[in-house]
Write a protein that holds these residues in place. Sequence first.
Motif, short mmCIF file in Angstrom:
data_model
loop_
_atom_site.label_atom_id
_atom_site.label_comp_id
_atom_site.label_asym_id
_atom_site.label_seq_id
_atom_site.Cartn_x
_atom_site.Cartn_y
_atom_site.Cartn_z
N THR A 1 2.11 6.23 -7.32
CA THR A 1 0.95 7.04 -7.94
C THR A 1 1.28 8.21 -7.85
O THR A 1 1.27 9.09 -8.73
CB THR A 1 -0.29 6.60 -7.25
N ASP A 2 1.86 8.89 -6.68
CA ASP A 2 2.27 10.36 -6.50
C ASP A 2 3.49 10.68 -7.38
O ASP A 2 3.42 11.64 -8.06
CB ASP A 2 2.88 10.52 -5.00
N ALA A 3 4.30 9.93 -7.75
CA ALA A 3 5.24 9.93 -8.75
C ALA A 3 4.87 10.06 -10.03
O ALA A 3 5.32 10.94 -10.76
CB ALA A 3 6.46 9.12 -8.36
N PHE A 4 4.01 9.23 -10.21
CA PHE A 4 3.46 9.26 -11.63
C PHE A 4 2.83 10.55 -12.14
O PHE A 4 2.76 11.21 -12.84
CB PHE A 4 2.52 8.17 -12.10
N GLU A 5 1.89 10.98 -10.91
CA GLU A 5 1.00 12.12 -11.08
C GLU A 5 1.75 13.40 -11.00
O GLU A 5 1.30 14.40 -11.73
CB GLU A 5 0.02 12.51 -9.90
N SER A 6 3.10 13.42 -10.53
CA SER A 6 3.70 14.74 -10.42
C SER A 6 4.92 14.52 -11.60
O SER A 6 5.79 15.32 -11.77
CB SER A 6 4.49 14.95 -9.29
N PRO B 1 -4.64 1.58 -3.15
CA PRO B 1 -4.39 0.82 -2.00
C PRO B 1 -5.56 0.00 -1.15
O PRO B 1 -6.65 0.33 -1.47
CB PRO B 1 -4.10 2.02 -0.96
N LEU B 2 -5.20 -1.13 -0.87
CA LEU B 2 -6.19 -2.25 -0.26
C LEU B 2 -6.64 -1.70 1.04
O LEU B 2 -6.02 -1.16 1.74
CB LEU B 2 -5.43 -3.69 -0.22
N LYS B 3 -7.73 -2.24 1.38
CA LYS B 3 -8.25 -1.84 2.85
C LYS B 3 -7.80 -2.92 3.78
O LYS B 3 -7.86 -4.00 3.67
CB LYS B 3 -9.74 -1.98 2.84
N LEU B 4 -6.92 -2.28 4.75
CA LEU B 4 -6.12 -3.15 5.67
C LEU B 4 -6.19 -2.88 7.06
O LEU B 4 -6.36 -1.41 7.18
CB LEU B 4 -4.80 -3.26 5.17
N ALA C 1 -0.92 -5.62 -8.57
CA ALA C 1 -0.65 -4.14 -8.39
C ALA C 1 0.71 -3.87 -9.11
O ALA C 1 0.81 -2.91 -9.72
CB ALA C 1 -0.76 -3.72 -7.12
N ILE C 2 1.62 -4.47 -9.10
CA ILE C 2 3.07 -4.34 -9.47
C ILE C 2 2.86 -4.48 -10.95
O ILE C 2 3.53 -3.40 -11.71
CB ILE C 2 3.92 -5.33 -8.98
N THR C 3 2.18 -5.45 -11.58
CA THR C 3 2.20 -5.35 -13.02
C THR C 3 1.54 -4.44 -13.47
O THR C 3 1.82 -3.60 -14.61
CB THR C 3 1.34 -6.72 -13.31
N LYS C 4 0.38 -3.80 -13.02
CA LYS C 4 -0.25 -2.53 -13.40
C LYS C 4 0.65 -1.33 -13.39
O LYS C 4 0.72 -0.43 -14.21
CB LYS C 4 -1.56 -2.35 -12.67
N MET C 5 1.23 -1.34 -12.18
CA MET C 5 2.10 0.02 -11.98
C MET C 5 3.31 0.02 -13.05
O MET C 5 3.67 1.08 -13.30
CB MET C 5 2.46 -0.05 -10.40
N MET C 6 3.59 -1.11 -13.39
CA MET C 6 4.87 -1.36 -14.46
C MET C 6 4.20 -1.16 -16.03
O MET C 6 4.97 -0.83 -16.72
CB MET C 6 5.55 -2.34 -14.29
N ALA C 7 2.83 -1.22 -16.02
CA ALA C 7 2.23 -1.40 -17.39
C ALA C 7 2.67 -0.39 -18.27
O ALA C 7 3.02 -0.32 -19.41
CB ALA C 7 0.93 -1.70 -17.27
N PRO C 8 2.69 0.90 -17.62
CA PRO C 8 3.01 2.15 -18.62
C PRO C 8 4.38 2.12 -19.16
O PRO C 8 4.82 2.56 -20.25
CB PRO C 8 3.02 3.44 -17.61
N ILE C 9 5.21 1.41 -18.22
CA ILE C 9 6.81 1.48 -18.64
C ILE C 9 7.01 0.23 -19.52
O ILE C 9 7.75 0.21 -20.66
CB ILE C 9 7.62 1.63 -17.65
N THR C 10 6.51 -0.96 -19.13
CA THR C 10 6.91 -1.97 -19.86
C THR C 10 5.47 -2.62 -20.31
O THR C 10 5.06 -3.56 -19.78
CB THR C 10 7.77 -3.07 -19.12
N PRO C 11 5.07 -2.41 -21.34
CA PRO C 11 3.57 -2.60 -21.63
C PRO C 11 3.56 -3.96 -22.41
O PRO C 11 2.43 -4.63 -22.14
CB PRO C 11 3.31 -1.53 -22.74
N ASN D 1 0.86 -1.16 -0.10
CA ASN D 1 -0.13 0.11 -0.25
C ASN D 1 0.87 1.44 0.03
O ASN D 1 0.54 2.21 -0.74
CB ASN D 1 -0.88 0.10 1.41
N ASN D 2 1.90 1.26 0.86
CA ASN D 2 2.97 2.36 0.77
C ASN D 2 3.58 2.49 -0.48
O ASN D 2 3.40 3.75 -0.92
CB ASN D 2 4.04 2.19 1.79
N LEU D 3 3.91 1.55 -1.42
CA LEU D 3 4.24 1.71 -2.67
C LEU D 3 3.30 2.28 -3.47
O LEU D 3 3.78 2.91 -4.16
CB LEU D 3 4.89 0.33 -3.36
N THR D 4 2.06 1.65 -3.55
CA THR D 4 0.85 2.13 -4.54
C THR D 4 0.82 3.60 -4.20
O THR D 4 0.61 4.36 -5.20
CB THR D 4 -0.24 1.51 -3.95
#
Length: 791
Positions: free
Chosen positions: A621-626, A715-718, A677-687, A614-617
């Motif tokens: 996401t913040d990094a991509f947004e900015s 982030p997942l509900k935890l 989550a990891i796969t999706k977050m890398m999808a823009p870079i390694t499609p 969740n911390n990573l997500t």
Amino acid sequence: MPKTNIQEIERKWQKYWEDKKIYKFDTKTKKKIYSLDTPPPTISGKLHMGHAFGDAQQDFIARFKRMNGFEVLNPFGTDNNGLPTLRLVEKEKNVDSKSMSREEFIELCLKTIEEEYIPEFLADSKRLGISADWDIFYSTIDERSRRVSQQSFIDLYKLGREYRIDAPALWCPTCRTTIAQVELVDKDIHSQFSDIVFKVDNKDLIISTTRPELLPAIVAIFYHPDDKRFKPLKGKKAKTPLFDIEVPILPDPKADPEKGTGVVMCCTFGDQTDMEWQREHKLPIKMAIAPDGTMTGLAGKYKGLKIKEAREQVIQDLKKAGALKSQKKITHPVNVCERCSTEIEFIEKKQWCIKYLDLKEKLLKWGREIKWHPDHMRNRYENWVKGLKWDWCISRQIAFGIPFPVWYCKSCDETILADEKQLPIDPIEDKPPIKKCPKCNSTEFIPEKDVMNTWATSSLTPTITKDLLKDTPAYKKITNQPMSIRRNGQDIITFWDFNTIVKSQLHENRNPWNELYINGWILGKDGHKMSKSRGNGVSPQDVIEDYGADALRYLSASVKAGDALPFPEKELIAGKKFVTKIINAANFVFMNIKPKKTQPTLHETDRLFLTQLNNLTKSATDAFESYELSKAKMLVDAFFWHTFADNYLELVKYRVYNGTATEKASASYTLYQALLAITKMMAPITPFITEEIYQTHFKKQEKETSIHTSSWPTPLKLKTSKKDQEAWNTLLEIIAKARQTKSEAKVSMKAEIYLTLPEETQTLLKPLLEDLKAVTSAEEIKEGALKVDLV
RNA sequence: GGCCCUAUAGUCUAGUGGUAAAACGACUCGUUUACACCGAGUAGUCCGCAGUUCGAUUCUGCGUGGGGCCACCA
């Protein structure tokens, strides 16, 4: 994974995306539109590394936004209405544009580019995985661009922003064209100072010059106002040798007392300073050099000689006349044409200009209203705006380009504009919309033969892009507002970005985009710009062949906005390793789990790990947004490699193989969610590889046609507790300690150990101890100071 | 001449007001129920000077090196 498999996988998904129209812009969309103003490359060969690198970075943004619920407008254009295209076609087809009709030559250019260059370029871009909508395609010379560009000219004329004047223009005698400031480069030229004897009241006045052939064009002589040596000469006249012309001697602070003899001759078209003097002191205009680089009638007996021949001849004659005191060899930098390295000259010519010098303050303000990535790149824009000295000359005297939609009255020179409904037109071929000049009733008109500078058109790419969607429902949504973003290299901030801002503000009173992304820059391995002459280039086609498109994109994601990076081969290796690693990890995960989307009761190890996820997500996401693309990639990559693969997978293995149903369910859920989550977050870079994993393993549950149209992870509900981070860190420290002990003892990682942990650590990690024992192969856990003993 | 960016292991890059990290390379081991395009471990680093500070690799100034923009170039 063998090389052929990477190639096969990438080609398979490239075809799938095209067949399923994954990147098709939906003109009927109800979503918010995210629009990219794409830099149209000048296509004069294959896609090169600079293109690939910048395009890839833009694509990371496009894909991220698409997964975040935007309808992404990602058009593709090519810029081929300028001098480079003209040169290319002349060379390739062995023709001379000057000996053909304009119409014929334009036809040939269009045909050559469209048939021989664009297909391969597009194929390479697709192979790179660029997620553009290829149907939203423009060329800066196509009919639409010609119409938009001519319309812009007419509109600005009506706004009083355009004027035509006899003006000194930068002129290249070889290219036979006026050129812009930006087309000049400095070059060190070997030359010599000639000390020439002038006469003032029959006394000698020595003047140094590198251009004695301009003696017939002298209009004044200057000295610095504080220079005591020459003050007595004020108001007097000097007589030139050979030509016996009398010119005034004037003070001006731009004359440098240290240079030459401290006095300088001013010819109307010697250099830029000469022209400024001409204006400021209202000196006469004298043209000694003709547009073809030969001397004019003003030069008397030197008429018709080329500049250098005339220079030699004048020097000889000065010697004979005893008017040459001495000569000194020097090397000095001069402005030369960037294309042919010819020393530029200044000539007088009727030119169309766009007036913008009065807008400097506003241009600075408008620049500040755009969000720049990185912010400091705005300085380049501001320095440029502050340094502007000339209005924007948009006339070009070449055979190929977009014609001005005007004619002139033969008798009174009145400007006759084309009928807007008939655009695009060519005044050479077409007739003016009126029969008689409204001013003098003359019936004869002369077509404007010049064409517009390419930047006059490419500064309209936002307008052209919007025009492509005219007559669709989306048009309303994108017109009358800035596009979302433009991305380009730092090299064209001062013309493409600047000129686009100018045009957008003049036409629509608004900025062309909300944000500007200056892409990271790729250099050769030697740290210098890639160039043919240095031989330090790397071809993207070769890289894709050897490492795959994902690896090249992975490399493109390792540079920050606005930074330059020497070509790092190791990043390609790392990229390829990433691809192999994630496909293997996915195979392992799905070999062992039963996918479940609802969250079961979580094992403590899994809960702690998912907290890390969740911390990573959030941070990724913040990094991509900015638009911190390299940071985003680094975060996800590091998490995948270290947190997920090196530690979590090892921790969970025992439970996956041997656990109870409840324990396995928790592990299944965790592995599934984390990998997704990891796969999706890398999808823009390694499609490509992420699509492979999605289609092979996730699609059954997730149901989207493509990972690239699936939604971005949240982030997942935890349940969380303050001690989560401490517990996770402690867990990893103990694992590291066990590994270190084994490695130093040179035994297998599977060697059994006795683990000794302090009581408070055991309390903190209580629900984790079974997993810890398994991952460290601990036979038992004893109580005491942290210690690892081999059995 | 004016301005902008930048300086971290052998290389290329993260990062931090409490002397630092990843990748590649090097070295030492290990390995067979995801992965030898593998795993674990080891060594190695904040350009110089001055200032601010209890403390500076981090902030400030200057210098030097690298990259770039603009202006000048008789």
